[in-house]
Every structure is written in structure tokens, then in C-alpha cells.
Design a protein around this motif. Structure first.
Motif, PDB file in Angstrom:
ATOM      1  N   ASN A 111       0.822  -1.222   0.000  1.00  0.00           N
ATOM      2  CA  ASN A 111       0.000   0.000   0.000  1.00  0.00           C
ATOM      3  C   ASN A 111       0.850   1.263   0.000  1.00  0.00           C
ATOM      4  OD1 ASN A 111      -2.819  -0.655  -0.085  1.00  0.00           O
ATOM      5  ND2 ASN A 111      -2.619  -1.582   1.944  1.00  0.00           N
ATOM      6  N   LEU A 112       2.051   1.165   0.549  1.00  0.00           N
ATOM      7  CA  LEU A 112       2.964   2.307   0.549  1.00  0.00           C
ATOM      8  C   LEU A 112       3.734   2.422  -0.767  1.00  0.00           C
ATOM      9  CD1 LEU A 112       4.409   2.079   4.175  1.00  0.00           C
ATOM     10  CD2 LEU A 112       2.919   3.878   3.253  1.00  0.00           C
ATOM     11  N   THR A 113       3.525   1.448  -1.632  1.00  0.00           N
ATOM     12  CA  THR A 113       4.222   1.431  -2.926  1.00  0.00           C
ATOM     13  C   THR A 113       3.277   1.768  -4.079  1.00  0.00           C
ATOM     14  OG1 THR A 113       5.682  -0.314  -2.086  1.00  0.00           O
ATOM     15  CG2 THR A 113       5.663   0.047  -4.467  1.00  0.00           C
ATOM     16  N   VAL A 114       2.112   1.178  -4.063  1.00  0.00           N
ATOM     17  CA  VAL A 114       1.130   1.383  -5.126  1.00  0.00           C
ATOM     18  C   VAL A 114       0.704   2.850  -5.165  1.00  0.00           C
ATOM     19  CG1 VAL A 114      -1.197   0.810  -5.922  1.00  0.00           C
ATOM     20  CG2 VAL A 114       0.291  -0.989  -5.010  1.00  0.00           C
ATOM     21  N   ASP A 158       7.148   1.482 -11.965  1.00  0.00           N
ATOM     22  CA  ASP A 158       7.478   0.236 -12.655  1.00  0.00           C
ATOM     23  C   ASP A 158       7.104  -0.998 -11.828  1.00  0.00           C
ATOM     24  OD1 ASP A 158       8.486   1.685 -14.759  1.00  0.00           O
ATOM     25  OD2 ASP A 158      10.571   1.565 -14.086  1.00  0.00           O
ATOM     26  N   SER A 159       6.918  -0.794 -10.531  1.00  0.00           N
ATOM     27  CA  SER A 159       6.594  -1.908  -9.634  1.00  0.00           C
ATOM     28  C   SER A 159       5.099  -2.066  -9.394  1.00  0.00           C
ATOM     29  CB  SER A 159       7.297  -1.705  -8.280  1.00  0.00           C
ATOM     30  OG  SER A 159       8.692  -1.641  -8.438  1.00  0.00           O
ATOM     31  N   GLN A 160       4.306  -1.195 -10.006  1.00  0.00           N
ATOM     32  CA  GLN A 160       2.872  -1.197  -9.718  1.00  0.00           C
ATOM     33  C   GLN A 160       2.189  -2.550  -9.947  1.00  0.00           C
ATOM     34  OE1 GLN A 160       1.272   1.803  -8.383  1.00  0.00           O
ATOM     35  NE2 GLN A 160       3.485   2.009  -8.149  1.00  0.00           N
ATOM     36  N   PRO A 161       2.354  -3.165 -11.105  1.00  0.00           N
ATOM     37  CA  PRO A 161       1.647  -4.438 -11.347  1.00  0.00           C
ATOM     38  C   PRO A 161       1.996  -5.522 -10.331  1.00  0.00           C
ATOM     39  CG  PRO A 161       2.455  -3.530 -13.400  1.00  0.00           C
ATOM     40  CD  PRO A 161       3.095  -2.734 -12.310  1.00  0.00           C
ATOM     41  N   VAL A 162       3.290  -5.694 -10.070  1.00  0.00           N
ATOM     42  CA  VAL A 162       3.702  -6.760  -9.168  1.00  0.00           C
ATOM     43  C   VAL A 162       3.262  -6.469  -7.737  1.00  0.00           C
ATOM     44  CG1 VAL A 162       6.012  -5.791  -8.715  1.00  0.00           C
ATOM     45  CG2 VAL A 162       5.620  -8.262  -8.488  1.00  0.00           C
ATOM     46  N   MET A 163       3.279  -5.188  -7.336  1.00  0.00           N
ATOM     47  CA  MET A 163       2.890  -4.869  -5.978  1.00  0.00           C
ATOM     48  C   MET A 163       1.367  -4.893  -5.792  1.00  0.00           C
ATOM     49  SD  MET A 163       5.626  -4.859  -4.399  1.00  0.00           S
ATOM     50  CE  MET A 163       4.994  -4.403  -2.785  1.00  0.00           C
ATOM     51  N   GLU A 164       0.637  -4.600  -6.826  1.00  0.00           N
ATOM     52  CA  GLU A 164      -0.822  -4.731  -6.748  1.00  0.00           C
ATOM     53  C   GLU A 164      -1.211  -6.199  -6.566  1.00  0.00           C
ATOM     54  OE1 GLU A 164      -2.252  -2.904 -10.282  1.00  0.00           O
ATOM     55  OE2 GLU A 164      -2.120  -0.859  -9.492  1.00  0.00           O
ATOM     56  N   GLU A 165      -0.539  -7.076  -7.290  1.00  0.00           N
ATOM     57  CA  GLU A 165      -0.805  -8.507  -7.155  1.00  0.00           C
ATOM     58  C   GLU A 165      -0.341  -9.017  -5.786  1.00  0.00           C
ATOM     59  OE1 GLU A 165      -1.999 -12.420  -8.331  1.00  0.00           O
ATOM     60  OE2 GLU A 165      -2.588 -10.361  -8.780  1.00  0.00           O
ATOM     61  N   THR A 166       0.782  -8.484  -5.326  1.00  0.00           N
ATOM     62  CA  THR A 166       1.280  -8.847  -4.002  1.00  0.00           C
ATOM     63  C   THR A 166       0.272  -8.450  -2.931  1.00  0.00           C
ATOM     64  OG1 THR A 166       3.598  -8.660  -4.671  1.00  0.00           O
ATOM     65  CG2 THR A 166       3.131  -8.445  -2.318  1.00  0.00           C
ATOM     66  N   ALA A 203       8.045  -8.082  -1.757  1.00  0.00           N
ATOM     67  CA  ALA A 203       7.872  -6.785  -1.108  1.00  0.00           C
ATOM     68  C   ALA A 203       9.216  -6.126  -0.829  1.00  0.00           C
ATOM     69  CB  ALA A 203       7.082  -6.944   0.192  1.00  0.00           C
ATOM     70  N   ALA A 204      10.182  -6.928  -0.408  1.00  0.00           N
ATOM     71  CA  ALA A 204      11.509  -6.387  -0.130  1.00  0.00           C
ATOM     72  C   ALA A 204      12.207  -5.927  -1.401  1.00  0.00           C
ATOM     73  CB  ALA A 204      12.354  -7.452   0.577  1.00  0.00           C
ATOM     74  N   LYS A 205      11.987  -6.647  -2.481  1.00  0.00           N
ATOM     75  CA  LYS A 205      12.679  -6.369  -3.740  1.00  0.00           C
ATOM     76  C   LYS A 205      12.064  -5.210  -4.509  1.00  0.00           C
ATOM     77  CE  LYS A 205      14.110  -9.963  -5.900  1.00  0.00           C
ATOM     78  NZ  LYS A 205      14.207 -11.210  -6.723  1.00  0.00           N
ATOM     79  N   PHE A 206      10.724  -5.146  -4.535  1.00  0.00           N
ATOM     80  CA  PHE A 206      10.050  -4.158  -5.381  1.00  0.00           C
ATOM     81  C   PHE A 206       9.284  -3.090  -4.600  1.00  0.00           C
ATOM     82  CE2 PHE A 206      10.229  -8.123  -7.875  1.00  0.00           C
ATOM     83  CZ  PHE A 206      10.935  -7.673  -8.987  1.00  0.00           C
ATOM     84  N   GLY A 207       9.187  -3.251  -3.293  1.00  0.00           N
ATOM     85  CA  GLY A 207       8.387  -2.333  -2.505  1.00  0.00           C
ATOM     86  C   GLY A 207       9.104  -1.051  -2.150  1.00  0.00           C
TER      87      GLY A 207
END
Length: 209
Positions: free
Chosen positions: A44-47, A54-62, A136-140
Motif C-alpha cells: 500500500n505504501l508502494t502502489v 514500474d513496480s505497480q503491477p507486481v505490488m498490486e498482485e502482491t 515486497a523487499a525487492k520491489f516495494g
């Protein structure tokens, strides 16, 4: 209202009361739910942050997966209690005659299958949580990287706790093949969790310096 005054306090009071439930399994599930919540927090702090577009898709799925896990772990709290109570019901069955003894033995074996299967499901969910913590650690959001690290630690700790609760119930299961399969799955899942936790630890060192 202070955080200490919400339902967690009630759970802690019941845990400390000296009754059989809630116990280690329920406590572990609660901790794992907090770990899933941490992954959701990082997501939620990333999206929506431009810096992490660039991390939006993966973090939304996460986020979607971590929220499902958070609910699952909360459900496992009650499942653990119910499984234990079912075992105790079997333990209290009469054993005055040969037939009663055999019926009680079979009921306890069946109950042991359940009390071993519930923590196995918890272990499976911990493997999923450990994998999400890596993501989360890698893309957040880097500002919340330590929270992803804590999520990984919780996943590993609860995974080990769940493995204890699987193994402690195996001797009560008459079906040797069933017990052996649970043991095999437990070892495989623990190995996967350990690898994910190690990967997250490496990322933490890179981020924290």
C-alpha cells in the motif's frame, strides 16, 4: 482507543490464562496474520507512488495475495482451536470395553489427522507469505523495506512453529502412509521457506547497508 485495548489484549489474556486453548498454534497463526499485514502495508505504501511506477503491477498482485493470506491466517486461529477440541473429545470417549477402546483409538487417530493437517495448511500459507515478503523487499517502497524483512522473519518463525505442531501429532496417526506424506510435505515446505527467508535477508543487507 489505545492499541493495547483492542481485541489482541483479550486474546493475550486468554492465552495466559492456563487453559488449553488458545495455544501455540493459534498464537502462531495470529503472528503470521501480522506478517501478511506487513506485506500489505509495504504494498500500500508502494502502489500509486510515482517513484515506484514500474513496480505497480507486481505490488498490486502482491497486495491482493497478502490480503487473502491475512484472512486465511485469522481463520486458522479458530481452525486450530476446533481441531484441538475435537481431539480432546476423542480422548474423553469411554474405554471400558474392548469395542469402546477400539472406537476411541480410531477416533483419536482420525482426530490426530486433523490436528496435524491444520498446521500443515498454516505451513503452506507461511511458504506463500515468505515468497511475498521477498517480492515486497525487492520491489516495494524502500522506506518500508524493514517491514518486509520482519514479514519474512515472521513467516519463517511461524513456519517452524507449524512444523512442530505437525510433527507432534504424527505419532497419534495410525495411517503410516498419511503420516509419512505429512512429514515429507513439512520438510519440503520448510526448505522453501528457508530459501525465501535467506533471499530476503540478502536484500535487507543491500537496502540497509
Amino acid at each position: 482507543m489505545a492499541f493495547k485495548d483492542i481485541a489482541i489484549k483479550s486474546f493475550g489474556d486468554q492465552l495466559a490464562a492456563g487453559t488449553a486453548t488458545p495455544g501455540g498454534g493459534s498464537s502462531a497463526a495470529l503472528c503470521a496474520s501480522m506478517g501478511a499485514g506487513l506485506v500489505s502495508m509495504v504494498a500500500n505504501l508502494t502502489v500509486g507512488r510515482e517513484r515506484y511506477k514500474d513496480s505497480q503491477p507486481v505490488m498490486e498482485e502482491t497486495l491482493r495475495k497478502s490480503e487473502l493470506l491475512r484472512v486465511k491466517f485469522m481463520e486458522l486461529i479458530d481452525e486450530d482451536v476446533a481441531a484441538f477440541n475435537n481431539y480432546m473429545d476423542a480422548l474423553r470417549l469411554p474405554k471400558g470395553t474392548g469395542e469402546e477402546k477400539e472406537a476411541r483409538r480410531m477416533a483419536m487417530s482420525d482426530a490426530s489427522k486433523v490436528t496435524a493437517s491444520v498446521p500443515l495448511r498454516m505451513l503452506e500459507a507461511c511458504a506463500d507469505l515468505a515468497e511475498l515478503a521477498v517480492v515486497a523487499a525487492k520491489f516495494g517502497n524502500r522506506s518500508a523495506a524493514s517491514d518486509a524483512g520482519v514479514a519474512a522473519l515472521l513467516a519463517e518463525a511461524v513456519g517452524r512453529a507449524a512444523a512442530y505442531n505437525v510433527r507432534v501429532n504424527l505419532p497419534g496417526i495410525d495411517d503410516e502412509n498419511f503420516a509419512a506424506e505429512l512429514k515429507r510435505k513439512t520438510e519440503t515446505l520448510l526448505g522453501g521457506i528457508s530459501r525465501y527467508a535467506s533471499e530476503t535477508a540478502v536484500i535487507m543487507e543491500e537496502v540497509l547497508g
